[in-house]
Enzyme design. Structure first.
Site, PDB file in Angstrom:
ATOM      1  N   TYR A 152      17.419  30.285  -6.903  1.00 31.84           N
ATOM      2  CA  TYR A 152      17.416  29.878  -5.498  1.00 31.84           C
ATOM      3  C   TYR A 152      16.366  30.681  -4.741  1.00 31.84           C
ATOM      4  CZ  TYR A 152      18.812  29.308  -0.646  1.00 31.84           C
ATOM      5  OH  TYR A 152      18.793  29.043   0.694  1.00 31.84           O
ATOM      6  N   ASP A 192      14.012  36.047  10.271  1.00 32.25           N
ATOM      7  CA  ASP A 192      14.291  34.674   9.819  1.00 32.25           C
ATOM      8  C   ASP A 192      14.442  33.754  11.020  1.00 32.25           C
ATOM      9  OD1 ASP A 192      15.014  32.432   8.371  1.00 32.25           O
ATOM     10  OD2 ASP A 192      17.113  33.043   8.173  1.00 32.25           O
ATOM     11  N   ASP A 248      14.725  26.680   0.145  1.00 31.58           N
ATOM     12  CA  ASP A 248      15.100  26.498   1.536  1.00 31.58           C
ATOM     13  C   ASP A 248      13.866  26.030   2.316  1.00 31.58           C
ATOM     14  OD1 ASP A 248      15.876  26.814   4.178  1.00 31.58           O
ATOM     15  OD2 ASP A 248      16.444  28.922   3.988  1.00 31.58           O
ATOM     16  N   ASP A 295      14.094  25.235   5.593  1.00 36.11           N
ATOM     17  CA  ASP A 295      14.473  25.403   6.995  1.00 36.11           C
ATOM     18  C   ASP A 295      14.697  24.042   7.662  1.00 36.11           C
ATOM     19  OD1 ASP A 295      14.493  28.157   6.837  1.00 36.11           O
ATOM     20  OD2 ASP A 295      12.437  28.388   7.513  1.00 36.11           O
ATOM     21  N   HIS A 321      16.927  22.376   0.451  1.00 34.66           N
ATOM     22  CA  HIS A 321      17.886  22.039   1.510  1.00 34.66           C
ATOM     23  C   HIS A 321      17.213  22.114   2.869  1.00 34.66           C
ATOM     24  CE1 HIS A 321      18.763  26.218   2.853  1.00 34.66           C
ATOM     25  NE2 HIS A 321      18.881  26.555   1.588  1.00 34.66           N
ATOM     26  N   GLU A 361      18.043  21.844   7.149  1.00 30.91           N
ATOM     27  CA  GLU A 361      19.168  22.158   8.040  1.00 30.91           C
ATOM     28  C   GLU A 361      19.054  21.475   9.387  1.00 30.91           C
ATOM     29  OE1 GLU A 361      18.111  26.508   9.739  1.00 30.91           O
ATOM     30  OE2 GLU A 361      17.943  26.285   7.566  1.00 30.91           O
ATOM     31  N   CYS A 411      19.347  32.963  11.270  1.00 27.86           N
ATOM     32  CA  CYS A 411      20.224  33.099  10.107  1.00 27.86           C
ATOM     33  C   CYS A 411      21.543  32.385  10.356  1.00 27.86           C
ATOM     34  CB  CYS A 411      20.475  34.576   9.821  1.00 27.86           C
ATOM     35  SG  CYS A 411      21.729  34.881   8.551  1.00 27.86           S
ATOM     36  N   ARG A 446      21.970  20.797   4.830  1.00 28.98           N
ATOM     37  CA  ARG A 446      22.766  21.936   5.314  1.00 28.98           C
ATOM     38  C   ARG A 446      23.172  21.685   6.755  1.00 28.98           C
ATOM     39  NH1 ARG A 446      20.578  28.210   6.065  1.00 28.98           N
ATOM     40  NH2 ARG A 446      21.334  28.392   8.212  1.00 28.98           N
ATOM     41  N   GLU A 450      27.248  25.857   6.073  1.00 31.02           N
ATOM     42  CA  GLU A 450      27.038  27.272   6.310  1.00 31.02           C
ATOM     43  C   GLU A 450      28.186  27.898   7.073  1.00 31.02           C
ATOM     44  OE1 GLU A 450      25.884  29.808   5.166  1.00 31.02           O
ATOM     45  OE2 GLU A 450      23.814  30.034   5.849  1.00 31.02           O
ATOM     46  N   ASN A 495      27.558  29.183  -0.213  1.00 36.47           N
ATOM     47  CA  ASN A 495      26.634  30.288   0.023  1.00 36.47           C
ATOM     48  C   ASN A 495      27.394  31.604   0.036  1.00 36.47           C
ATOM     49  OD1 ASN A 495      24.585  31.986   0.832  1.00 36.47           O
ATOM     50  ND2 ASN A 495      24.538  31.262   2.943  1.00 36.47           N
TER      51      ASN A 495
END
Length: 299
Positions: free
Chosen positions: A48, A62, A89, A91, A116, A118, A126, A162, A192, A214
């Site tokens: 990952y 982040d 990821d 984002d 993924h 989001e 985060c 996500r 999440e 996660n």
């Protein structure tokens, strides 16, 4: 030797087959090509790549400051060193819906097995912090649908949606969003910041597609064991920042000791040895390859 003897398409097909096995797939986070090799050697199911770690490794928080080019190129570097499937990821998809389509295409071309996307507003934060803002369900669904169009290059590529809705809108809203994202083309759902076992169980009962859990340290909920998540019916578990935190923790501790004592002598027992590093990077194979090429004498 220089590349694993398996194509990215084969990795994606293998990943899809593994998802159908009923086994919970463990995918530790990797922040370097060498870390991916260590993950494979340790016997895990996949790799990952965390957007947070990529940002932090560049010295940024982040909050979505990385570019598509930076993430795609780093993803390729990390994925190419292992036979394992790698998910990354992306984002919020690096822009509007059309950008999400292009992002998925780029990740397929870079050898990734899945990604993924989001539903936060950019700049994001985060997933285990408070005060997150989300785009509407319909807007997020349009972006998921656009990302799904990018899969035409390889339908085995796993598109994971996500949702961060649990913290700001509640569990029912998170489930509602997940179902909308599945209708839009998501293959898997990543919720999440679920806070307890009951929430994990409720989500599993409500959603029919594969689910990703996660297990990040210092987050909203406790760290569930492999057996617990397996019994809850989850399909993938990621440990996104674990190897990075281990490396940085040891680095900071080591630097402090060198500064205080003027030598690294006391740290040798905590280090990877030269022998183990050479074994991981298959130094002997490269050496044999080189000797087999240069095995003649010029006259």
């Amino acid at each position: 030797m220089l590349f694993p003897e398996i194509t990215p398409a084969q990795k994606r097909a293998n990943f899809r087959a593994a998802l159908k096995s009923g086994k919970l797939l463990q995918m530790p986070g990797s922040w370097s090509p060498l870390a991916s090799m260590a993950i494979e050697k340790a016997g895990f199911d996949g790799v990952y790549i965390s957007g947070s770690v990529l940002s932090n490794d560049l010295g940024y928080p982040d909050i979505g400051l990385t570019s598509l080019t930076e993430v795609a190129q780093r993803g390729r570097q990390i994925a190419r060193t292992t036979k394992l499937p790698t998910i990354i990821d992306i984002d919020t998809g690096f822009g509007e819906p059309m950008s999400a389509t292009r992002t998925v295409q780029e990740m397929i071309e870079m050898g990734l097995a899945g990604c993924h996307i989001e539903d936060q507003i950019n700049p994001k934060r985060c997933g285990h912090l408070d005060g997150k803002s989300l785009v509407s369900r319909d807007e997020a669904s349009r972006k998921v649908a656009a990302a799904a169009k990018g899969k035409k290059l390889d339908e085995n590529f796993l598109l994971i949606a996500r949702t961060d809705a649990r913290a700001s809108e509640g569990l029912d809203a998170a489930i509602d969003r997940a179902k909308a994202y599945i209708d839009a083309g998501a293959d898997c759902i990543f919720t999440e910041a679920l806070e307890n076992e009951k929430e994990f169980e409720t989500f599993r009962k409500a959603v029919s597609v594969p689910l990703l859990a996660n297990m990040t340290e210092f987050g909203k909920g406790r760290l569930f064991t492999y057996e617990e998540l397996s019994n809850l019916g989850y399909n993938i578990v990621i440990y996104p920042v674990t190897t990075f935190r281990l490396a940085m923790g040891a680095t900071v501790e080591g630097l402090a000791e060198i500064k205080a004592k003027g030598t690294q002598e006391g740290l040798l027992g905590k280090m990877q040895t030269r022998k183990d590093l050479y074994a991981l990077t298959r130094y002997d194979e490269y050496n044999s390859f080189d000797q087999n090429i240069f095995n003649f004498t010029l006259k």
